[in-house]
Design a protein around this motif. Structure first.
Motif, PDB file in Angstrom:
ATOM      1  N   HIS A  88       0.817  -1.219   0.000  1.00  0.00           N
ATOM      2  CA  HIS A  88       0.000   0.000   0.000  1.00  0.00           C
ATOM      3  C   HIS A  88       0.854   1.274   0.000  1.00  0.00           C
ATOM      4  N   PRO A  89       1.614   1.512  -1.064  1.00  0.00           N
ATOM      5  CA  PRO A  89       2.466   2.709  -1.100  1.00  0.00           C
ATOM      6  C   PRO A  89       1.698   4.013  -0.998  1.00  0.00           C
ATOM      7  N   SER A  90       0.422   4.032  -1.431  1.00  0.00           N
ATOM      8  CA  SER A  90      -0.342   5.282  -1.374  1.00  0.00           C
ATOM      9  C   SER A  90      -0.674   5.696   0.048  1.00  0.00           C
ATOM     10  N   ARG A  91      -0.440   4.807   1.020  1.00  0.00           N
ATOM     11  CA  ARG A  91      -0.670   5.163   2.418  1.00  0.00           C
ATOM     12  C   ARG A  91       0.575   5.779   3.060  1.00  0.00           C
ATOM     13  N   GLU A  92       1.678   5.786   2.327  1.00  0.00           N
ATOM     14  CA  GLU A  92       2.949   6.268   2.888  1.00  0.00           C
ATOM     15  C   GLU A  92       3.272   7.701   2.486  1.00  0.00           C
ATOM     16  N   VAL A  93       2.791   8.127   1.314  1.00  0.00           N
ATOM     17  CA  VAL A  93       3.011   9.506   0.869  1.00  0.00           C
ATOM     18  C   VAL A  93       1.703  10.033   0.293  1.00  0.00           C
ATOM     19  N   PRO A  94       1.513  11.360   0.243  1.00  0.00           N
ATOM     20  CA  PRO A  94       0.297  11.893  -0.375  1.00  0.00           C
ATOM     21  C   PRO A  94       0.240  11.534  -1.860  1.00  0.00           C
ATOM     22  N   VAL A  95      -0.939  11.177  -2.320  1.00  0.00           N
ATOM     23  CA  VAL A  95      -1.172  10.925  -3.744  1.00  0.00           C
ATOM     24  C   VAL A  95      -2.244  11.900  -4.212  1.00  0.00           C
ATOM     25  N   ILE A  96      -1.936  12.634  -5.274  1.00  0.00           N
ATOM     26  CA  ILE A  96      -2.869  13.615  -5.826  1.00  0.00           C
ATOM     27  C   ILE A  96      -3.336  13.103  -7.182  1.00  0.00           C
ATOM     28  N   GLY A  97      -4.643  12.966  -7.353  1.00  0.00           N
ATOM     29  CA  GLY A  97      -5.211  12.527  -8.622  1.00  0.00           C
ATOM     30  C   GLY A  97      -5.822  13.699  -9.371  1.00  0.00           C
ATOM     31  N   ILE A  98      -5.504  13.806 -10.655  1.00  0.00           N
ATOM     32  CA  ILE A  98      -6.022  14.904 -11.481  1.00  0.00           C
ATOM     33  C   ILE A  98      -6.832  14.302 -12.621  1.00  0.00           C
ATOM     34  N   THR A  99      -8.096  14.702 -12.732  1.00  0.00           N
ATOM     35  CA  THR A  99      -8.922  14.210 -13.829  1.00  0.00           C
ATOM     36  C   THR A  99      -9.603  15.378 -14.521  1.00  0.00           C
ATOM     37  N   GLY A 100     -10.100  15.124 -15.726  1.00  0.00           N
ATOM     38  CA  GLY A 100     -10.715  16.156 -16.551  1.00  0.00           C
ATOM     39  C   GLY A 100     -10.382  15.873 -18.002  1.00  0.00           C
ATOM     40  N   THR A 101     -11.108  16.479 -18.909  1.00  0.00           N
ATOM     41  CA  THR A 101     -10.841  16.250 -20.330  1.00  0.00           C
ATOM     42  C   THR A 101      -9.524  16.883 -20.749  1.00  0.00           C
ATOM     43  N   ASN A 102      -9.331  18.132 -20.364  1.00  0.00           N
ATOM     44  CA  ASN A 102      -8.131  18.875 -20.761  1.00  0.00           C
ATOM     45  C   ASN A 102      -7.397  19.411 -19.533  1.00  0.00           C
ATOM     46  N   GLY A 103      -6.093  19.564 -19.673  1.00  0.00           N
ATOM     47  CA  GLY A 103      -5.304  20.221 -18.636  1.00  0.00           C
ATOM     48  C   GLY A 103      -4.638  19.324 -17.625  1.00  0.00           C
ATOM     49  N   LYS A 104      -4.865  18.021 -17.693  1.00  0.00           N
ATOM     50  CA  LYS A 104      -4.296  17.126 -16.669  1.00  0.00           C
ATOM     51  C   LYS A 104      -2.773  17.164 -16.672  1.00  0.00           C
ATOM     52  N   THR A 105      -2.175  17.066 -17.851  1.00  0.00           N
ATOM     53  CA  THR A 105      -0.716  17.000 -17.939  1.00  0.00           C
ATOM     54  C   THR A 105      -0.067  18.287 -17.450  1.00  0.00           C
ATOM     55  N   THR A 106      -0.595  19.418 -17.895  1.00  0.00           N
ATOM     56  CA  THR A 106      -0.006  20.702 -17.500  1.00  0.00           C
ATOM     57  C   THR A 106      -0.226  20.971 -16.015  1.00  0.00           C
ATOM     58  N   THR A 107      -1.413  20.656 -15.513  1.00  0.00           N
ATOM     59  CA  THR A 107      -1.668  20.838 -14.080  1.00  0.00           C
ATOM     60  C   THR A 107      -0.724  19.979 -13.251  1.00  0.00           C
ATOM     61  N   ALA A 108      -0.503  18.735 -13.699  1.00  0.00           N
ATOM     62  CA  ALA A 108       0.431  17.853 -12.988  1.00  0.00           C
ATOM     63  C   ALA A 108       1.835  18.442 -12.989  1.00  0.00           C
ATOM     64  N   ALA A 109       2.271  18.966 -14.137  1.00  0.00           N
ATOM     65  CA  ALA A 109       3.604  19.574 -14.212  1.00  0.00           C
ATOM     66  C   ALA A 109       3.703  20.796 -13.308  1.00  0.00           C
ATOM     67  N   MET A 110       2.665  21.592 -13.278  1.00  0.00           N
ATOM     68  CA  MET A 110       2.661  22.782 -12.420  1.00  0.00           C
ATOM     69  C   MET A 110       2.701  22.403 -10.946  1.00  0.00           C
ATOM     70  N   LEU A 111       1.888  21.443 -10.557  1.00  0.00           N
ATOM     71  CA  LEU A 111       1.894  21.014  -9.161  1.00  0.00           C
ATOM     72  C   LEU A 111       3.237  20.385  -8.807  1.00  0.00           C
ATOM     73  N   GLY A 112       3.830  19.661  -9.737  1.00  0.00           N
ATOM     74  CA  GLY A 112       5.165  19.096  -9.511  1.00  0.00           C
ATOM     75  C   GLY A 112       6.205  20.177  -9.288  1.00  0.00           C
ATOM     76  N   ALA A 113       6.131  21.246 -10.087  1.00  0.00           N
ATOM     77  CA  ALA A 113       7.079  22.362  -9.931  1.00  0.00           C
ATOM     78  C   ALA A 113       6.892  23.047  -8.580  1.00  0.00           C
ATOM     79  N   ILE A 114       5.644  23.195  -8.161  1.00  0.00           N
ATOM     80  CA  ILE A 114       5.365  23.797  -6.849  1.00  0.00           C
ATOM     81  C   ILE A 114       5.942  22.937  -5.734  1.00  0.00           C
ATOM     82  N   CYS A 115       5.722  21.623  -5.816  1.00  0.00           N
ATOM     83  CA  CYS A 115       6.241  20.723  -4.777  1.00  0.00           C
ATOM     84  C   CYS A 115       7.768  20.777  -4.723  1.00  0.00           C
ATOM     85  N   SER A 116       8.401  20.808  -5.888  1.00  0.00           N
ATOM     86  CA  SER A 116       9.864  20.893  -5.923  1.00  0.00           C
ATOM     87  C   SER A 116      10.350  22.172  -5.260  1.00  0.00           C
TER      88      SER A 116
END
Length: 481
Positions: free
Chosen positions: A105-133
């Motif tokens: 159960h690795p998802s219980r060890e660190v936060p997991v963020i799920g992004i869904t929608g027709t458009n914007g998933k990839t860019t939103t993921a990249a943006m959130l990744g940059a923020i986390c970094s």
């Protein structure tokens, strides 16, 4: 590594196997779970998923030859290894639960963020990744840019999450598709937050209707799936989702364009104020402002300081194939974008249209994928014709369909066909669009974005819109470097 008997007990506990049908002869140690018999390694549990085109039960002999020590089945098979039996309707959920249990159960060890929608998933993921970094939280991103499937099969997903956690990643950011939700690929993941970007016309070949498509997306926001919920209130279906969540007595955090004050935009940059700080995005487009708001709102839900949010968004690297400028000096501008739905094409072309200088023209090159949702093709033709001065309809990934027929369906939606050309060869289409560009014009090459290949028939050929555009510009301006 887990004992098969322990796995049986876990599947019993979560109600995925019948206590009267749970006996397993022999106890073995299981180290992995797999749905592809060709990928089975020694010590694996082979899960006999019944899909649209194949039945895993037909491949158990190959799986056992490759080292499968046990099977997850929905009917008995004549091989001499332990078998856990579940119903066919629960097979995918049982597969995901088994994979989660086997990998701890690795998802219980660190936060997991799920992004869904027709458009914007990839860019939103990249943006959130940059923020986390920027906040010192090392992210792992799963999505369109990282694998063959945007959201992998559950067995691959839990295996990859375990590797990420063991490698020191402190947050997992995941694009979650409607297919994945419908097919239970993310079942068993404890999501810290779920983000809904928007819903448009896509994948109706799989879901059958827009309502069914929405219900698939909404599964990520069902009770017990994610503890934090972030939804775009400006989207019609986002507003519906917010009301549904509130009616169930749960809390939802919404975002919308009104959150971005003093907004100024261009094709390459957007600047606005959010929660009292200045946000500078090194990527243009109103749709990317929405993506940034989604990422920023989720980051606040994770208690990331606003200063780190601003820093992360400012430092965002180029997201491949997302309004990516072709970096060759020319008197006009060329951009490559993944837009492959009516809404995403409208967003990109609207951004370009709003930023055109006087007397400049907008050119677009695009096609539609074969063996995919046909109902969106004429709508994309209409959108392109409404917003661009020159529309070149070409081949995307035609797959098993006739490229000429796909193009005919696209052109059928165009109101003014005098501005539409059909150039089936994509390389030639790019050359013609760039060749027709004058000073200050903007050329958008849409549909394939980051992809490095083009599938026609049963063959995939090397093809990169960015490379082809660079070559066409250099040839036009006489730069052979």
């Amino acid at each position: 590594m887990v004992a098969l008997s322990a796995l049986v007990s876990e599947l019993l506990r979560v109600g995925l196997i019948d206590p009267m049908d749970s006996s397993v002869v022999g106890d073995v140690q299981i180290v992995d779970a797999e749905v592809d018999s060709r990928a089975v390694t020694p010590g694996a549990l082979f899960c006999c998923v019944v899909g649209r085109e194949s039945d895993g039960h037909s491949f158990v002999e190959q799986a056992v030859r490759n080292g499968a020590r046990a099977l997850l089945v929905s009917r008995p098979v004549p091989v001499d290894v332990p078998q856990i039996r579940v119903t066919e309707s629960s097979m995918r959920r049982a597969t995901a639960e088994a994979a989660a249990f086997i990998h701890g159960h690795p998802s219980r060890e660190v936060p997991v963020i799920g992004i869904t929608g027709t458009n914007g998933k990839t860019t939103t993921a990249a943006m959130l990744g940059a923020i986390c970094s920027a906040a010192g939280i090392e992210p792992e991103i799963f999505g369109t840019l990282t694998g063959a499937r945007t959201t992998p099969e559950s067995t691959e997903l839990h295996r990859a999450m375990r590797r990420a956690v063991d490698a020191g990643r402190r947050i997992i950011i995941m694009e979650v598709t409607s297919h994945a939700l419908e097919l239970d690929r993310t079942h068993g993941i404890a999501f810290r937050a779920a983000i809904f970007t928007n819903l448009g016309h896509d994948h109706l070949d799989f879901h059958g209707s827009l309502d069914a498509y929405f219900e698939a997306k909404a599964k990520l926001f069902a009770p017990g799936v994610a503890s934090g919920l972030v939804v775009n209130r400006d989207d019609e279906h986002g507003a519906m989702l917010i009301e549904r969540i509130k009616a169930s007595g749960r809390r939802v955090v919404s975002y919308g364009l009104a959150d971005a004050t003093s907004l100024s935009e261009s094709m390459t940059r957007s600047v606005f104020s959010w929660e009292g700080i200045e946000i500078v995005l090194p990527i243009g487009g109103r749709h990317n402002v929405y993506n940034a708001l989604a990422a920023a709102t989720a980051a606040r839900l994770l208690d990331i300081p606003t200063g780190d949010i601003a820093s992360g968004l400012r430092s965002l690297a180029v997201v491949p194939g997302r309004l990516q400028r072709v970096d060759v000096e020319a008197p006009f501008s060329v951009y490559v974008d993944y837009a492959h739905t009516p809404d995403s094409l409208r967003a990109v072309l609207s951004t370009a249209r709003e930023t055109l200088s006087n007397h400049a023209r907008l050119h677009v090159v695009f096609g539609c994928g074969g063996d995919r949702d046909q109902s969106k093709r004429s709508e994309m033709g209409r959108v392109a014709c409404d917003l661009a001065d020159l529309v070149i309809v070409t081949t995307d990934n035609a797959r098993s369909e006739d490229p000429d027929e796909i193009a005919r369906q696209v052109v059928a939606g165009a109101a003014d066909r005098s501005r539409v050309k059909v150039v089936i060869d994509r390389r030639d289409a790019i050359v013609q669009a760039i060749g027709a560009a004058r000073a200050d014009d903007v050329v958008i090459i849409a549909g394939k974005g980051h992809e490095k290949g083009q599938t026609i028939g049963a063959q995939t050929f090397e093809f990169d819109d960015l490379v082809e555009a660079e070559r066409a510009i250099k040839s036009l301006i006489g730069d052979d470097q």
